[in-house]
Write a protein that holds these residues in place. Structure first.
Motif, PDB file in Angstrom:
ATOM      1  N   MET A 130       0.836  -1.198   0.000  1.00  0.00           N
ATOM      2  CA  MET A 130       0.000   0.000   0.000  1.00  0.00           C
ATOM      3  C   MET A 130       0.872   1.250   0.000  1.00  0.00           C
ATOM      4  SD  MET A 130      -3.073   0.862   2.687  1.00  0.00           S
ATOM      5  CE  MET A 130      -2.078   1.284   4.116  1.00  0.00           C
ATOM      6  N   VAL A 131       0.360   2.306  -0.615  1.00  0.00           N
ATOM      7  CA  VAL A 131       0.982   3.633  -0.528  1.00  0.00           C
ATOM      8  C   VAL A 131      -0.075   4.627  -0.066  1.00  0.00           C
ATOM      9  CG1 VAL A 131       2.801   3.279  -2.251  1.00  0.00           C
ATOM     10  CG2 VAL A 131       0.531   4.042  -2.985  1.00  0.00           C
ATOM     11  N   LYS A 132       0.383   5.715   0.553  1.00  0.00           N
ATOM     12  CA  LYS A 132      -0.541   6.753   1.039  1.00  0.00           C
ATOM     13  C   LYS A 132      -0.245   8.086   0.380  1.00  0.00           C
ATOM     14  CE  LYS A 132      -1.994   5.355   5.698  1.00  0.00           C
ATOM     15  NZ  LYS A 132      -1.974   5.718   7.128  1.00  0.00           N
ATOM     16  N   ASP A 133      -1.299   8.832   0.131  1.00  0.00           N
ATOM     17  CA  ASP A 133      -1.167  10.241  -0.243  1.00  0.00           C
ATOM     18  C   ASP A 133      -0.578  10.946   0.976  1.00  0.00           C
ATOM     19  OD1 ASP A 133      -1.770  13.046  -0.418  1.00  0.00           O
ATOM     20  OD2 ASP A 133      -3.236  12.592  -1.980  1.00  0.00           O
ATOM     21  N   GLU A 134       0.594  11.552   0.812  1.00  0.00           N
ATOM     22  CA  GLU A 134       1.312  12.097   1.963  1.00  0.00           C
ATOM     23  C   GLU A 134       0.607  13.298   2.596  1.00  0.00           C
ATOM     24  OE1 GLU A 134       5.365  12.776   0.792  1.00  0.00           O
ATOM     25  OE2 GLU A 134       5.901  10.683   1.219  1.00  0.00           O
ATOM     26  N   LYS A 135      -0.336  13.896   1.883  1.00  0.00           N
ATOM     27  CA  LYS A 135      -1.033  15.055   2.445  1.00  0.00           C
ATOM     28  C   LYS A 135      -2.426  14.707   2.969  1.00  0.00           C
ATOM     29  CE  LYS A 135       1.462  18.552  -0.226  1.00  0.00           C
ATOM     30  NZ  LYS A 135       1.337  19.666  -1.202  1.00  0.00           N
ATOM     31  N   THR A 136      -3.165  13.874   2.243  1.00  0.00           N
ATOM     32  CA  THR A 136      -4.545  13.577   2.640  1.00  0.00           C
ATOM     33  C   THR A 136      -4.670  12.257   3.396  1.00  0.00           C
ATOM     34  OG1 THR A 136      -5.118  12.358   0.610  1.00  0.00           O
ATOM     35  CG2 THR A 136      -5.363  14.768   0.573  1.00  0.00           C
ATOM     36  N   GLY A 137      -3.680  11.377   3.263  1.00  0.00           N
ATOM     37  CA  GLY A 137      -3.751  10.076   3.914  1.00  0.00           C
ATOM     38  C   GLY A 137      -4.542   9.036   3.142  1.00  0.00           C
TER      39      GLY A 137
ATOM     40  N   ASP B 271       0.628  -1.694  -6.525  1.00  0.00           N
ATOM     41  CA  ASP B 271       0.740  -2.382  -7.818  1.00  0.00           C
ATOM     42  C   ASP B 271      -0.346  -1.928  -8.786  1.00  0.00           C
ATOM     43  OD1 ASP B 271      -1.186  -3.601  -6.213  1.00  0.00           O
ATOM     44  OD2 ASP B 271      -0.921  -5.559  -7.152  1.00  0.00           O
ATOM     45  N   HIS B 272      -1.539  -1.559  -8.275  1.00  0.00           N
ATOM     46  CA  HIS B 272      -2.597  -1.064  -9.152  1.00  0.00           C
ATOM     47  C   HIS B 272      -2.211   0.269  -9.786  1.00  0.00           C
ATOM     48  CE1 HIS B 272      -6.181  -3.508  -7.309  1.00  0.00           C
ATOM     49  NE2 HIS B 272      -5.314  -4.253  -7.959  1.00  0.00           N
ATOM     50  N   LEU B 273      -1.594   1.155  -8.997  1.00  0.00           N
ATOM     51  CA  LEU B 273      -1.172   2.448  -9.547  1.00  0.00           C
ATOM     52  C   LEU B 273      -0.140   2.259 -10.654  1.00  0.00           C
ATOM     53  CD1 LEU B 273      -0.810   4.715  -6.366  1.00  0.00           C
ATOM     54  CD2 LEU B 273      -2.734   4.544  -7.948  1.00  0.00           C
ATOM     55  N   LEU B 274       0.824   1.369 -10.412  1.00  0.00           N
ATOM     56  CA  LEU B 274       1.871   1.135 -11.418  1.00  0.00           C
ATOM     57  C   LEU B 274       1.280   0.483 -12.666  1.00  0.00           C
ATOM     58  CD1 LEU B 274       4.812   1.233 -12.239  1.00  0.00           C
ATOM     59  CD2 LEU B 274       5.202  -0.889 -10.962  1.00  0.00           C
ATOM     60  N   LYS B 275       0.403  -0.494 -12.478  1.00  0.00           N
ATOM     61  CA  LYS B 275      -0.209  -1.181 -13.624  1.00  0.00           C
ATOM     62  C   LYS B 275      -1.068  -0.215 -14.435  1.00  0.00           C
ATOM     63  CE  LYS B 275      -3.029  -5.235 -14.756  1.00  0.00           C
ATOM     64  NZ  LYS B 275      -3.780  -6.390 -14.203  1.00  0.00           N
ATOM     65  N   ASP B 276      -1.878   0.604 -13.764  1.00  0.00           N
ATOM     66  CA  ASP B 276      -2.737   1.559 -14.465  1.00  0.00           C
ATOM     67  C   ASP B 276      -1.909   2.567 -15.255  1.00  0.00           C
ATOM     68  OD1 ASP B 276      -4.890   0.273 -13.370  1.00  0.00           O
ATOM     69  OD2 ASP B 276      -5.303   1.793 -11.837  1.00  0.00           O
ATOM     70  N   PHE B 277      -0.801   3.021 -14.655  1.00  0.00           N
ATOM     71  CA  PHE B 277       0.074   3.974 -15.346  1.00  0.00           C
ATOM     72  C   PHE B 277       0.634   3.349 -16.626  1.00  0.00           C
ATOM     73  CE2 PHE B 277       4.373   5.484 -16.230  1.00  0.00           C
ATOM     74  CZ  PHE B 277       4.183   6.863 -16.321  1.00  0.00           C
ATOM     75  N   CYS B 278       1.150   2.133 -16.512  1.00  0.00           N
ATOM     76  CA  CYS B 278       1.759   1.465 -17.680  1.00  0.00           C
ATOM     77  C   CYS B 278       0.716   1.207 -18.762  1.00  0.00           C
ATOM     78  CB  CYS B 278       2.419   0.158 -17.258  1.00  0.00           C
ATOM     79  SG  CYS B 278       3.864   0.366 -16.192  1.00  0.00           S
ATOM     80  N   LYS B 279      -0.477   0.759 -18.362  1.00  0.00           N
ATOM     81  CA  LYS B 279      -1.517   0.463 -19.342  1.00  0.00           C
ATOM     82  C   LYS B 279      -1.978   1.731 -20.057  1.00  0.00           C
ATOM     83  CE  LYS B 279      -4.776  -2.527 -18.679  1.00  0.00           C
ATOM     84  NZ  LYS B 279      -5.917  -3.264 -18.109  1.00  0.00           N
TER      85      LYS B 279
ATOM     86  N   TYR C 201       8.789   6.728 -12.517  1.00  0.00           N
ATOM     87  CA  TYR C 201       7.755   7.189 -13.442  1.00  0.00           C
ATOM     88  C   TYR C 201       7.009   8.404 -12.910  1.00  0.00           C
ATOM     89  CZ  TYR C 201       8.517   2.609 -15.626  1.00  0.00           C
ATOM     90  OH  TYR C 201       9.076   1.513 -16.235  1.00  0.00           O
ATOM     91  N   GLN C 202       7.436   8.899 -11.730  1.00  0.00           N
ATOM     92  CA  GLN C 202       6.831  10.091 -11.126  1.00  0.00           C
ATOM     93  C   GLN C 202       5.316   9.933 -10.957  1.00  0.00           C
ATOM     94  OE1 GLN C 202       8.204  13.272 -13.699  1.00  0.00           O
ATOM     95  NE2 GLN C 202      10.108  13.460 -12.564  1.00  0.00           N
ATOM     96  N   ILE C 203       4.908   8.773 -10.462  1.00  0.00           N
ATOM     97  CA  ILE C 203       3.489   8.481 -10.244  1.00  0.00           C
ATOM     98  C   ILE C 203       3.043   9.139  -8.941  1.00  0.00           C
ATOM     99  CG2 ILE C 203       1.809   6.646  -9.822  1.00  0.00           C
ATOM    100  CD1 ILE C 203       3.538   4.847 -11.613  1.00  0.00           C
ATOM    101  N   THR C 204       1.941   9.865  -9.005  1.00  0.00           N
ATOM    102  CA  THR C 204       1.413  10.581  -7.835  1.00  0.00           C
ATOM    103  C   THR C 204       0.013  10.058  -7.502  1.00  0.00           C
ATOM    104  OG1 THR C 204       0.555  12.313  -9.290  1.00  0.00           O
ATOM    105  CG2 THR C 204       2.743  12.664  -8.316  1.00  0.00           C
ATOM    106  N   ALA C 205      -0.575  10.585  -6.441  1.00  0.00           N
ATOM    107  CA  ALA C 205      -1.925  10.177  -6.048  1.00  0.00           C
ATOM    108  C   ALA C 205      -2.904  10.548  -7.156  1.00  0.00           C
ATOM    109  CB  ALA C 205      -2.319  10.859  -4.743  1.00  0.00           C
ATOM    110  N   PRO C 206      -3.731   9.603  -7.614  1.00  0.00           N
ATOM    111  CA  PRO C 206      -4.621   9.864  -8.754  1.00  0.00           C
ATOM    112  C   PRO C 206      -5.594  11.015  -8.529  1.00  0.00           C
ATOM    113  CG  PRO C 206      -4.599   7.516  -8.197  1.00  0.00           C
ATOM    114  CD  PRO C 206      -3.875   8.230  -7.102  1.00  0.00           C
ATOM    115  N   ASP C 207      -6.087  11.170  -7.317  1.00  0.00           N
ATOM    116  CA  ASP C 207      -7.133  12.168  -7.065  1.00  0.00           C
ATOM    117  C   ASP C 207      -6.581  13.571  -6.827  1.00  0.00           C
ATOM    118  OD1 ASP C 207      -9.121  10.123  -7.137  1.00  0.00           O
ATOM    119  OD2 ASP C 207      -8.539   9.558  -5.107  1.00  0.00           O
ATOM    120  N   THR C 208      -5.400  13.653  -6.204  1.00  0.00           N
ATOM    121  CA  THR C 208      -4.891  14.967  -5.788  1.00  0.00           C
ATOM    122  C   THR C 208      -3.565  15.346  -6.449  1.00  0.00           C
ATOM    123  OG1 THR C 208      -3.651  14.007  -3.945  1.00  0.00           O
ATOM    124  CG2 THR C 208      -5.957  14.640  -3.531  1.00  0.00           C
TER     125      THR C 208
END
Length: 736
Positions: free
Chosen positions: A204-211, A217-225, A264-271
């Motif tokens: 799991m990873v957390k948004d460092e500001k909102t929690g 793995d879903h974030l990385l897979k979605d980015f690559c796809k 890949y500089q992947i960040t939190a999808p929502d924020t």
């Protein structure tokens, strides 16, 4: 166009040649499957790699020509004709680059770029219908719901109940299984022994500001796809890299996954805020048993452990005989980090699991011949590693060639195939995929997943695994209760017996309070492990030994244990059985069934599309409707008589006596998958309409319930009834 002409011709020929008419629902599902498959699987005339290379070359040419135009414009002495010629060449190159980009986009999307949109539109139509007709809805909806929790409404409950009833009939009754029902709350020690406390985790990873939390793995897979599907400027080398990342995603450690997210500089999808480093999150819901809080427990993540811990009693109940199987249907709980995809990934769900206990030295099955000739899509690991696709394979040949490890495993694969296809799953969108080496648990002999294709792709719905003896051994070691079976010999046999004698005195001096766990681990060694230890002790005087219950490796010296093989006469063999485990995700199967059964057809006026679920009678939530053609007292009275006879026959039904047109009432029931409609248009006889063909037959009032019962129970088909009774083409059919 040629494809559709051939498809309809095939359906017509099949119907003409057979006494039993081909159900229209089968044809419509075939057509739906074909259209769906075309929309998402059109082959690319040119490989993606060559198209990317061509686009890169065209773009490089555009850049070079643009530089040339700029140089001409700033260079003194360049004629207007030269500049215009250079600009014209630049424009031509831009046109060529645009065409190359469109070809690549079409290849990535399939069907001219509309595949993703088609899948999404189809899914939305299905889900909208399911929620509007109350098959299922988000839980606690008036409080804005909770992700990953859903309520089944009346038709959804009925479909689920019918699926589970057929599961019991197909497996529990057919195989004389022992069904149990164990608690959802499980003591920590049980799940510690099974490995869930330590290993049942996702990163799991957390948004460092909102929690806000996300699965890494879903974030990385979605980015690559997304890059592969939408970034036309991606080089062939970068595309290959993204594909490789997706392929090895399950093998990445927390550190490797974190490195890729940063690269890949992947960040939190929502924020778009920065993310924390990945860390393991246990997916079990924790609780405490009793008010003191001193007895920790968890909501079970699977039903299997309740069967394993009861093995000794079940074995005794079965007359101390193997093989036998135990089964359980129940709720399981997984605290998913970011649930999505509707019913496919939820936090509370229904599992139906089978634990088939078998002698590890004899995994043959007496009924394997019943399924050996089945042919269906199989995807062995060799084909996956070679980059090939699933292909039809005869099950018996797959077992004889060693592709499937043993007959018992093969038998359950065949039975799962029959179960799913009888429910209404399209056999052309069902495959059995073998686990790759990186997916296999170290103790497993072989594992296959029944995967069903839907708008989300290929979804694992049933796992069929040969788990060897791992589970029973783990619980034997942790509990101190031997979970073993016995084979009695007709006469005594001389055998070499492994004898392990730990020196409790020496082990006590060395390990003190941990002595018992070390002793148990030594005594649990198999013959190979023990003899390897003996050899090392004799040559080196000490050996490293991993104790699972301690979670660490200790040093065992020669004076701490005695290991030998002694010849003894035995009257019985004592062994730990192996387990073949088919595990069914009922919610996933039901959702895929919803998609496979859904289609639309135009109304008679062709001014709207009508939704239809083509459920087989076996799983349809309601088997028939009773509809008076017009609202009159005499027709209402006949309808009540028929409804009473249907109830007595155990056939679920609804009555619709509203004054709306018969066509609209037919459409209402088609939309919830009711397969038959009984229309009362006389006081002596009625018509029965079949949902998908819209054909009608006329039968007497007294025969209505008997005809329905015969079809619902599978004794006859609709085609048989059309052959037996006169068809009916009343004017009220035209009202649709």
């Amino acid at each position: 166009m040629r494809f559709f002409t051939h498809l309809f011709a095939t359906l017509s020929i099949s119907a003409t040649r057979s006494k039993t008419l081909l159900p229209v629902s089968a044809g419509l599902r075939l057509l739906s499957s074909a259209v769906f498959a075309i929309s998402i699987q059109l082959p690319m005339a040119t490989s993606e790699e060559s198209l990317r290379l061509a686009l890169t070359e065209k773009q490089a040419a555009v850049d070079a020509q643009a530089d040339a135009v700029r140089n001409l414009k700033v260079r003194s002495g360049a004629s207007q004709a030269e500049i215009e010629a250079a600009v014209e060449a630049l424009n031509n190159l831009k046109v060529e680059a645009g065409a190359a980009a469109r070809r690549l986009q079409a290849a990535l999307s399939g069907n001219g770029g509309s595949a993703a949109g088609s899948r999404e539109a189809f899914r939305q139509a299905v889900v909208n219908t399911l929620e509007r007709r109350l098959f299922y809805i988000p839980s606690f909806k008036i409080y804005r719901g909770v992700a990953g929790l859903y309520d089944y409404g009346p038709p959804g409950c009925a479909v689920k109940s019918n699926v589970l009833a057929f599961w019991r009939q197909h497996f529990v009754l057919e195989e004389n299984m022992l069904e149990v029902d164990c608690p959802c709350v499980t003591p920590e020690i049980v799940l510690k022994a099974s490995g869930h406390v330590d290993k049942f985790t996702d990163l799991m990873v957390k948004d460092e500001k909102t929690g806000m939390c996300y699965r890494a793995d879903h974030l990385l897979k979605d980015f690559c796809k997304e890059k592969l599907e939408k970034d036309l400027t991606l080089s062939s080398e970068k595309a290959a890299e993204f594909k490789h990342v997706i392929a090895v995603l399950d093998d990445l450690s927390a550190e490797q996954l974190g490195a890729k997210l940063k690269e890949y500089q992947i960040t939190a999808p929502d924020t778009k805020n920065p993310l924390s480093d990945p860390y393991p999150f246990n997916l079990m819901f924790q609780t405490s048993i009793g008010p003191s809080g001193l007895s920790p427990g968890f909501m079970r993540p699977e039903t299997a452990q309740g069967i394993f811990v009861n093995f000794k009693d079940l074995y005794y109940y079965n007359g101390n005989k193997l093989p036998f199987a135990a089964a359980q249907i129940g709720q399981a709980f997984r605290n998913e980090i970011s649930p999505r995809q509707g019913l496919l990934r939820v936090r509370e769900f229904t599992l139906a699991e089978i634990e088939h206990f078998v002698d590890p030295d004899d995994k043959s099955h007496p009924k394997f011949g019943d399924v050996a000739e089945l042919e269906f899509l199989m995807f062995p690991r060799g084909e996956q590693l070679a980059g090939k696709s699933a292909s039809p394979m005869i099950l018996g040949k797959a077992v004889s060639k060693g592709i499937v490890n043993n007959e018992t495993l093969g038998y359950f694969i065949g039975r799962v195939y029959l179960f799913l296809t009888h429910l209404g799953i399209d056999k052309d969108r069902l495959r059995f995929r073998q686990h790759l080496p990186n997916e296999m648990a170290h103790y497993a002999a072989d594992c296959w997943d029944a995967e069903i294709e839907c708008s989300y792709g290929w979804i694992e719905c049933v796992g069929i695994a040969d788990r060897s003896a791992y589970d029973l051994r783990a619980h034997s070691e942790k509990s101190g209760v031997p979970l073993v079976a016995h084979e009695k010999f007709s006469e005594a046999r001389e055998v070499e017996k492994l004898v392990i004698v730990p020196s409790k005195k020496e082990l006590g001096l060395e390990f003190k309070g941990n002595q018992k766990m070390v002793v148990e681990a030594l005594e649990a060694m198999n013959e190979k492990e023990a003899m390897d230890m003996k050899t090392t002790l004799e040559s080196k005087g000490e050996v490293d030994f991993h104790v699972c219950t301690l979670g660490k490796t200790v040093s065992i010296k020669k004076n701490m244990v005695s290991i030998s093989l002694e010849k003894k006469k035995e009257h019985q063999r004592v062994f730990t059985p192996s387990v073949i485990e088919p595990s069914f995700g009922i919610g996933r199967i039901i959702y895929c069934l919803f998609e496979h059964s859904f289609y639309t057809r135009p109304s008679k006026a062709e001014d709207e599309q009508l939704n239809v679920f083509s459920f087989p009678p076996l799983v349809a939530p309601i088997k028939c409707t009773v509809l008076p053609l017009v609202k009159t007292q005499k027709f209402d009275d006949v309808a009540k008589v028929i409804a009473k006879s249907l109830t007595a026959a155990g056939i679920s039904h609804i009555m619709d006596t509203t004054g709306t047109s018969i066509g609209k009432r037919y459409a209402r029931t088609d939309e919830i998958g009711v397969p038959f409609a009984i229309t009362v248009d006389s006081t002596t006889s009625i018509t029965i309409r079949e949902r998908d063909s819209k054909q009608q037959i006329r039968v007497s009032i007294d025969e209505a319930a008997l005809v329905m019962k015969e079809i619902i129970d599978g004794q006859s088909t609709w085609g048989d009834m059309v052959w037996r009774y006169p068809t009916h083409s009343a004017t009220h059919v035209e009202d649709e």
